[in-house]
Design an enzyme around this catalytic site. Sequence first.
Site: not given
Length: 382
Positions: A178, A203
């Site tokens: 991730d 994000k």
Amino acid sequence: MDNEEHRGFETLAIHAGQEPDPTTGAVVPPIYQVSTYKQDGIGGLRGGYEYSRSANPTRTALEECLAEIESGTRGLAFASGLAAEDALLRAVCKPGDHVVIPDDAYGGTYRLFAKVAAPWGVEFDPVPLRDVAAVRAAVRPETKIIWVETPTNPLLGIADIRALAQVAHDAGALLVVDNTFASPYLQRPLEFGADVVVHSTTKYIGGHSDVIGGALIVSDEALGERLAFHQNAMGAVAGPFDAWLTLRGIKTLGVRMDRHCANAERMVEMLTGHSAVREVLYPGLPGHPGHDVAAKQMRAFGGMVSFRMESEEAAVQVCERTKLFTLGESLGGVESLIEHPGRMTHASAAGSPLEVPGDLVRLSVGIEDADDLLRDLRQALG
């Protein structure tokens, strides 16, 4: 694009998958807000498009760009980061399989494993990923994935991608990273041996707090085909407008990350010298246990900063006192955010081995004027 392998990150971010429109010359890919396509005879797909769950030109542009900026061969865009994670787990694992996860993973990832994957029959063990020997000891014959966050959310731990890739491959497992906190600008895990990169494109990649999305990027074409099958079969794809917004965000990712990192370093410098702060967690600090590894695999140390106060009450008060730092979940937008992970983003991990300290505060440092941010933090700290 010709000779893309020789082009810099910022050039790829602006041009990969985004050739001028052949009909009009538009330099920005259009938003193909369409569900279906006229076929050139039965089974004759024009450009490979038949139905926008299966493929959409705007999403294709995003997926091609994501693959390029992560040094992969295939990128897949999803409706959210968790949708991407779920598709990956169902494509790679089956009931009876096992996954090693970080002992301080994102709360939503933990919830996915604990409340969705585990009832389905997939077992998992939280392990401190900074300890390569501990990870190796946790691997079983049934282990299919070693799941990595680096830096982790919210304790900003660092994992050695290359070392863990070796552990995974020795066991016949995949290394999944991730990369949301670092972004492809700061770190490209596939270049260090990872098999799959996961992003919440909501994000830093999107970067403006205006779109939800997720992505998977791989270097192995066969694995990419498996994931693409599940993406289509399960259907949690990015819509065309969301794909367009995400692609627009990528264009400025490099310049934004430079500013995020510079501002974060200013916050860290102030926080480390403040009497009310007990500990600052930031991989850029020489005393951080993962600093040396981070320096080898990251361009810079990111825009996320966590710190611990003397008590949970003090941490909550800081979160409530800021005026420029907005109290809110998520991260990676141009605006600065502050949160109390134990009561907000990681509430789902309460009572589990992944429960975060109550005295922890997490900052997503934006790109505002650094002096303004410092003044706000100082007054909140008292």
